[in-house]
Every structure is written in C-alpha cells, then in structure tokens.
Motif scaffolding. Sequence first.
Motif, short mmCIF file in Angstrom:
data_model
loop_
_atom_site.label_atom_id
_atom_site.label_comp_id
_atom_site.label_asym_id
_atom_site.label_seq_id
_atom_site.Cartn_x
_atom_site.Cartn_y
_atom_site.Cartn_z
N SER A 1 -7.11 -44.62 -67.12
CA SER A 1 -7.01 -45.80 -67.97
C SER A 1 -7.85 -46.92 -67.34
O SER A 1 -7.47 -47.51 -66.34
N ARG A 2 -9.03 -47.17 -67.94
CA ARG A 2 -9.95 -48.20 -67.44
C ARG A 2 -10.49 -48.97 -68.64
O ARG A 2 -10.77 -48.40 -69.69
N THR A 3 -10.66 -50.28 -68.47
CA THR A 3 -11.13 -51.09 -69.59
C THR A 3 -12.52 -50.69 -70.05
O THR A 3 -12.81 -50.76 -71.24
N GLU A 4 -13.38 -50.26 -69.12
CA GLU A 4 -14.73 -49.87 -69.54
C GLU A 4 -14.72 -48.60 -70.39
O GLU A 4 -15.69 -48.29 -71.07
N LEU A 5 -13.58 -47.89 -70.40
CA LEU A 5 -13.43 -46.71 -71.25
C LEU A 5 -12.71 -47.04 -72.55
O LEU A 5 -12.43 -46.16 -73.35
N GLY A 6 -12.37 -48.33 -72.73
CA GLY A 6 -11.70 -48.76 -73.94
C GLY A 6 -10.19 -48.78 -73.86
O GLY A 6 -9.52 -48.99 -74.86
N SER A 7 -9.64 -48.57 -72.68
CA SER A 7 -8.18 -48.57 -72.52
C SER A 7 -7.61 -49.97 -72.55
O SER A 7 -8.29 -50.94 -72.19
N ALA A 8 -6.38 -50.08 -72.94
CA ALA A 8 -5.67 -51.34 -72.83
C ALA A 8 -5.48 -51.67 -71.35
O ALA A 8 -5.43 -50.78 -70.51
N LEU A 9 -5.40 -52.95 -71.04
CA LEU A 9 -5.24 -53.40 -69.66
C LEU A 9 -3.80 -53.82 -69.44
O LEU A 9 -3.28 -54.70 -70.14
N VAL A 10 -3.13 -53.20 -68.48
CA VAL A 10 -1.78 -53.61 -68.09
C VAL A 10 -1.95 -54.79 -67.13
O VAL A 10 -2.64 -54.67 -66.12
N VAL A 11 -1.32 -55.92 -67.47
CA VAL A 11 -1.45 -57.14 -66.66
C VAL A 11 -0.09 -57.49 -66.09
O VAL A 11 0.89 -57.61 -66.82
N LEU A 12 -0.05 -57.64 -64.77
CA LEU A 12 1.17 -57.98 -64.05
C LEU A 12 1.14 -59.45 -63.67
O LEU A 12 0.08 -60.00 -63.42
N ARG A 13 2.29 -60.08 -63.60
CA ARG A 13 2.38 -61.51 -63.24
C ARG A 13 2.80 -61.64 -61.78
O ARG A 13 3.62 -60.88 -61.30
N SER A 14 2.24 -62.63 -61.11
CA SER A 14 2.53 -62.88 -59.70
C SER A 14 2.80 -64.36 -59.47
O SER A 14 2.17 -65.21 -60.10
N ASN A 15 3.70 -64.67 -58.55
CA ASN A 15 3.92 -66.05 -58.13
C ASN A 15 2.98 -66.46 -57.02
O ASN A 15 2.84 -67.64 -56.72
N ASN A 16 2.33 -65.47 -56.36
CA ASN A 16 1.40 -65.73 -55.26
C ASN A 16 0.26 -64.73 -55.35
O ASN A 16 0.35 -63.62 -54.81
N LEU A 17 -0.80 -65.11 -56.02
CA LEU A 17 -1.90 -64.20 -56.32
C LEU A 17 -2.55 -63.65 -55.06
O LEU A 17 -2.84 -62.46 -54.96
#
Length: 115
Positions: free
Chosen positions: A57-73
Amino acid sequence: MAVEKMNYIEIPASNLEGTKRFFAEVFEWSFQDYGPDYTAILDAGIDGGFYRSQLVSRTELGSALVVLRSNNLEASLGKVEVAGGEIVKQIFSFPGGRRFHFTDPSGNEYAVWSE
C-alpha cells in the motif's frame, strides 16, 4: 446522520510478524491473531487488520494513505526510525499542521501528523 461510515481498514503485510512488532513498539498497538495469515489491530483508533500478502500500500501506486495523529511529531519520527521504519518524506508543513511519511517492515506507506 449517515448509517454507513468507515469503521474497518485492512492492510497487506508481507512481513506480518515484523509489522506487528513494529506497530506494537512504535505506537503501542496490540493484536488478535486469526490464524497464521490475519491479525486484527486493536487500540489504534479505528478497527482494522493486517492480512498476509505480497501487495504493498503506497500512495504512488494509488493506495489510500493511512494517517496517524501524534502529540509530538519529532518523538514519533524518532520512534519510527529506532524501530526500523524508513522515513520516505521528512517532516513538512501543510495547511493545518506538519507531517512525515514512513514505510513499515512490509513496505506500506503511512503518515504521522501533528498540529
């Protein structure tokens, strides 16, 4: 109010065991195995699972991107690196916050963001 809403996501994992170790170490997720080729993701904010597959699953292959949230990037980026994740986009700003992208031991791409 819509009855139909997203509540489960399934992600391929060629290295199922390594992927589970990675996410347990970095994000403190836990898992419930259902046979040798599937594991449910627990305590991750949305229900889901990893299934054994050579797909990626990679965006350059057209996949959706799973995005996680962080309090300290910066701390999250450091934990990803220590656990063996590959940073594929360093921290950058976007309207609403900052984020970085990484790949897990199976080669899947994710992002982590913070305000």
